[in-house]
Each structure stands twice: as structure tokens, then as C-alpha cells.
Design a protein around this motif. Structure first.
Motif, PDB file in Angstrom:
ATOM      1  N   CYS A  72       2.990   0.252  -1.948  1.00 58.98           N
ATOM      2  CA  CYS A  72       3.527  -1.039  -2.415  1.00 58.98           C
ATOM      3  C   CYS A  72       3.747  -1.988  -1.239  1.00 58.98           C
ATOM      4  CB  CYS A  72       4.835  -0.784  -3.158  1.00 58.98           C
ATOM      5  SG  CYS A  72       5.870  -2.234  -3.369  1.00 58.98           S
ATOM      6  N   ASN A  73       3.310  -3.218  -1.376  1.00 60.47           N
ATOM      7  CA  ASN A  73       3.427  -4.210  -0.303  1.00 60.47           C
ATOM      8  C   ASN A  73       4.873  -4.571   0.025  1.00 60.47           C
ATOM      9  OD1 ASN A  73       0.802  -5.341   0.806  1.00 60.47           O
ATOM     10  ND2 ASN A  73       0.371  -5.233  -1.377  1.00 60.47           N
ATOM     11  N   PHE A  74       5.770  -4.348  -0.912  1.00 62.01           N
ATOM     12  CA  PHE A  74       7.172  -4.684  -0.664  1.00 62.01           C
ATOM     13  C   PHE A  74       7.934  -3.527  -0.014  1.00 62.01           C
ATOM     14  CE2 PHE A  74       6.182  -7.573  -4.302  1.00 62.01           C
ATOM     15  CZ  PHE A  74       6.397  -8.772  -3.643  1.00 62.01           C
ATOM     16  N   CYS A  75       7.917  -2.369  -0.661  1.00 66.72           N
ATOM     17  CA  CYS A  75       8.754  -1.263  -0.154  1.00 66.72           C
ATOM     18  C   CYS A  75       7.995  -0.300   0.766  1.00 66.72           C
ATOM     19  CB  CYS A  75       9.394  -0.496  -1.311  1.00 66.72           C
ATOM     20  SG  CYS A  75       8.220   0.393  -2.341  1.00 66.72           S
ATOM     21  N   LYS A  76       6.683  -0.311   0.688  1.00 66.33           N
ATOM     22  CA  LYS A  76       5.813   0.556   1.506  1.00 66.33           C
ATOM     23  C   LYS A  76       6.023   2.051   1.228  1.00 66.33           C
ATOM     24  CE  LYS A  76       4.921  -3.111   4.242  1.00 66.33           C
ATOM     25  NZ  LYS A  76       3.713  -3.888   3.991  1.00 66.33           N
ATOM     26  N   ILE A  77       6.711   2.345   0.129  1.00 64.61           N
ATOM     27  CA  ILE A  77       7.006   3.750  -0.169  1.00 64.61           C
ATOM     28  C   ILE A  77       6.281   4.230  -1.428  1.00 64.61           C
ATOM     29  CG2 ILE A  77       8.840   5.429  -0.742  1.00 64.61           C
ATOM     30  CD1 ILE A  77      10.766   3.525   0.812  1.00 64.61           C
ATOM     31  N   GLU A  78       6.471   3.448  -2.501  1.00 59.16           N
ATOM     32  CA  GLU A  78       5.932   3.904  -3.791  1.00 59.16           C
ATOM     33  C   GLU A  78       4.505   3.390  -4.002  1.00 59.16           C
ATOM     34  OE1 GLU A  78       7.691   5.824  -5.943  1.00 59.16           O
ATOM     35  OE2 GLU A  78       9.475   5.790  -4.650  1.00 59.16           O
ATOM     36  N   GLU A  79       3.821   4.019  -4.959  1.00 61.65           N
ATOM     37  CA  GLU A  79       2.505   3.537  -5.352  1.00 61.65           C
ATOM     38  C   GLU A  79       2.679   2.165  -5.999  1.00 61.65           C
ATOM     39  OE1 GLU A  79      -0.390   4.689  -4.779  1.00 61.65           O
ATOM     40  OE2 GLU A  79      -0.307   6.862  -4.586  1.00 61.65           O
ATOM     41  N   GLU A  80       1.803   1.234  -5.666  1.00 70.61           N
ATOM     42  CA  GLU A  80       1.941  -0.108  -6.221  1.00 70.61           C
ATOM     43  C   GLU A  80       1.187  -0.251  -7.545  1.00 70.61           C
ATOM     44  OE1 GLU A  80       1.777  -4.068  -3.793  1.00 70.61           O
ATOM     45  OE2 GLU A  80      -0.084  -3.916  -4.925  1.00 70.61           O
ATOM     46  N   THR A  81       1.954  -0.329  -8.611  1.00 68.56           N
ATOM     47  CA  THR A  81       1.393  -0.568  -9.939  1.00 68.56           C
ATOM     48  C   THR A  81       2.161  -1.733 -10.546  1.00 68.56           C
ATOM     49  OG1 THR A  81       3.005   0.890 -10.983  1.00 68.56           O
ATOM     50  CG2 THR A  81       0.905   1.894 -10.336  1.00 68.56           C
ATOM     51  N   PHE A  82       1.667  -2.244 -11.674  1.00 64.46           N
ATOM     52  CA  PHE A  82       2.379  -3.332 -12.349  1.00 64.46           C
ATOM     53  C   PHE A  82       3.803  -2.893 -12.704  1.00 64.46           C
ATOM     54  CE2 PHE A  82       3.646  -5.192 -16.464  1.00 64.46           C
ATOM     55  CZ  PHE A  82       3.806  -6.501 -16.063  1.00 64.46           C
ATOM     56  N   ASN A  83       3.928  -1.689 -13.231  1.00 66.51           N
ATOM     57  CA  ASN A  83       5.268  -1.208 -13.624  1.00 66.51           C
ATOM     58  C   ASN A  83       6.186  -1.005 -12.426  1.00 66.51           C
ATOM     59  OD1 ASN A  83       4.817  -1.245 -16.342  1.00 66.51           O
ATOM     60  ND2 ASN A  83       4.051   0.864 -16.405  1.00 66.51           N
ATOM     61  N   HIS A  84       5.603  -0.615 -11.312  1.00 65.86           N
ATOM     62  CA  HIS A  84       6.456  -0.374 -10.129  1.00 65.86           C
ATOM     63  C   HIS A  84       7.169  -1.638  -9.663  1.00 65.86           C
ATOM     64  CE1 HIS A  84       8.109   0.690  -6.328  1.00 65.86           C
ATOM     65  NE2 HIS A  84       7.384  -0.268  -5.758  1.00 65.86           N
TER      66      HIS A  84
END
Ligand SMILES: [Zn+2]
Length: 200
Positions: A72-84
Motif C-alpha cells: 500500500c502506498n500509504f502504510c507500506k505494510i498491507e496489500e493495496e486493494t480497494f477495500n484496504h
């Protein structure tokens, strides 16, 4: 067992959405370009078809080009999906702002179009009681971006005598368009800016 839970969840979700109205709303959007600009319409379709170029989708589309570890471009931790995006810890302030403003918008639009004399406090209370504010629950307000409207919201509008068909769809289009625009401007575009920096 897991699979059975999923099926159970899915069938419960189906019951929370007013499909007749949602499908009609989708059709109106498709043919009525006066109401919504073309770009926003395409944006909605991408979300509906899960084709938004999020990290997860880009990695799937071009595995040779994108690093598997890319998150994820914001948190850099989780997978970046629409729901995330809606659950991302780094932008919870933005998400909560969108939620707060949507509640205010709903109150305003109901007040504007209802033929009733409205008790504002009571209206705000009813809006707060809608199940869709709990992000990540079976049905939350992000479904509005896909033109999927909950039976609860329709009930609320009915309760304030927003029932006449043309008026109902006009109000719904404004509500769904509003969430879409907020997501685009406050989450998706800032995300793209980060992405561009990352790719440099
Ligand atoms: Zn994140």
C-alpha cells in the motif's frame, strides 16, 4: 466450514441491498451522461469490476514489472486493494472525515427534498443508526460507490417521503456520486501522487 461461512455471509449481504433500485440506478447512470461526468462513470466501472490499478492489481497484471513485495502506498505494510484503503491506518483521519461529511450531506439532501417538516436532531439520529457506517461490516457505505444501495437507506428516504421515482433516483445519484468523488479526490489521487514519486 470456512466456505460455508462465506456463502452464508454472501447470502446475508444479498439481503441487505435493494437490488431492484440498485440495478435501475446503474442503468440510469449508464445512459444519463448529463448527470455524471464521463470520467467519474469510468471510475465507477473500474471499481465495480475490481480494475482500479491498485498495487495488487498491477502486480497481477504485470508480474514482471512490479515487485511482489510492493505494498500500500500509504502504510507500506498491507496489500493495496480497494477495500484496504478504507481500513488503512495511515489515512484513517481522511476516511473518518469522508464518513462525517457524508452523514452531513445525507441530512442536508433529505432536508432539501423531503416534503415533511423535519426534526433535524431526529434525522441525524436516524442517519447515525444506519448500519453502513461500520467500515468492513457486511454492508458499508463504500458499496454506494458501486451503486449498491442498502434497503436501510431506501427505508430512511421513504420515511421522509422521498418516494416519487424521479426524485428518489435523483437523490440516490447525488449520494452515490458524492462518495465516489470524495474517494477519488481525497484518497485515489493522493495515492497516485505517491505512486508517481515511488516510480521515479
Ligand atoms: Zn495502507
Amino acid at each position: 466450514m470456512l466456505h460455508r461461512n462465506k456463502v452464508y455471509r454472501q447470502s446475508n449481504l444479498l439481503r441487505l441491498i435493494d437490488w431492484k433500485i440498485s440495478l435501475k440506478l446503474n442503468n440510469i447512470n449508464q445512459y444519463d451522461t448529463l448527470f455524471e461526468d464521463h470520467y467519474l462513470q469510468l471510475f465507477r466501472i473500474k471499481i465495480c469490476c475490481n480494475e482500479l490499478p491498485t498495487c495488487v492489481n498491477l502486480k497481477k497484471r504485470k508480474p514482471d514489472l512490479y515487485d511482489e513485495d510492493w505494498r500500500c502506498n500509504f502504510c507500506k505494510i498491507e496489500e493495496e486493494t480497494f477495500n484496504h484503503f478504507w481500513k488503512c491506518s495511515k489515512i484513517q483521519n481522511v476516511v473518518q472525515d469522508i464518513l462525517k461529511r457524508l452523514k452531513i450531506f445525507l441530512a442536508k439532501i433529505i432536508q432539501k427534498y423531503s416534503r415533511d417538516n423535519i426534526d433535524t436532531q431526529e434525522l441525524k439520529g436516524k442517519i447515525n443508526e444506519l448500519g453502513m457506517w461500520d467500515i468492513g461490516c457486511l454492508y458499508d457505505f463504500t458499496f454506494l460507490m458501486k451503486n449498491q444501495v442498502s434497503c436501510q437507506l431506501i427505508e430512511l428516504l421513504k420515511c421522509y417521503k422521498i418516494t416519487e421515482e424521479k426524485l428518489l433516483y435523483k437523490v440516490l445519484k447525488q449520494i452515490t456520486g458524492r462518495v465516489l468523488l470524495e474517494f477519488k479526490v481525497l484518497i485515489w489521487e493522493p495515492r497516485n501522487e505517491l505512486q508517481i514519486k515511488e516510480e521515479k
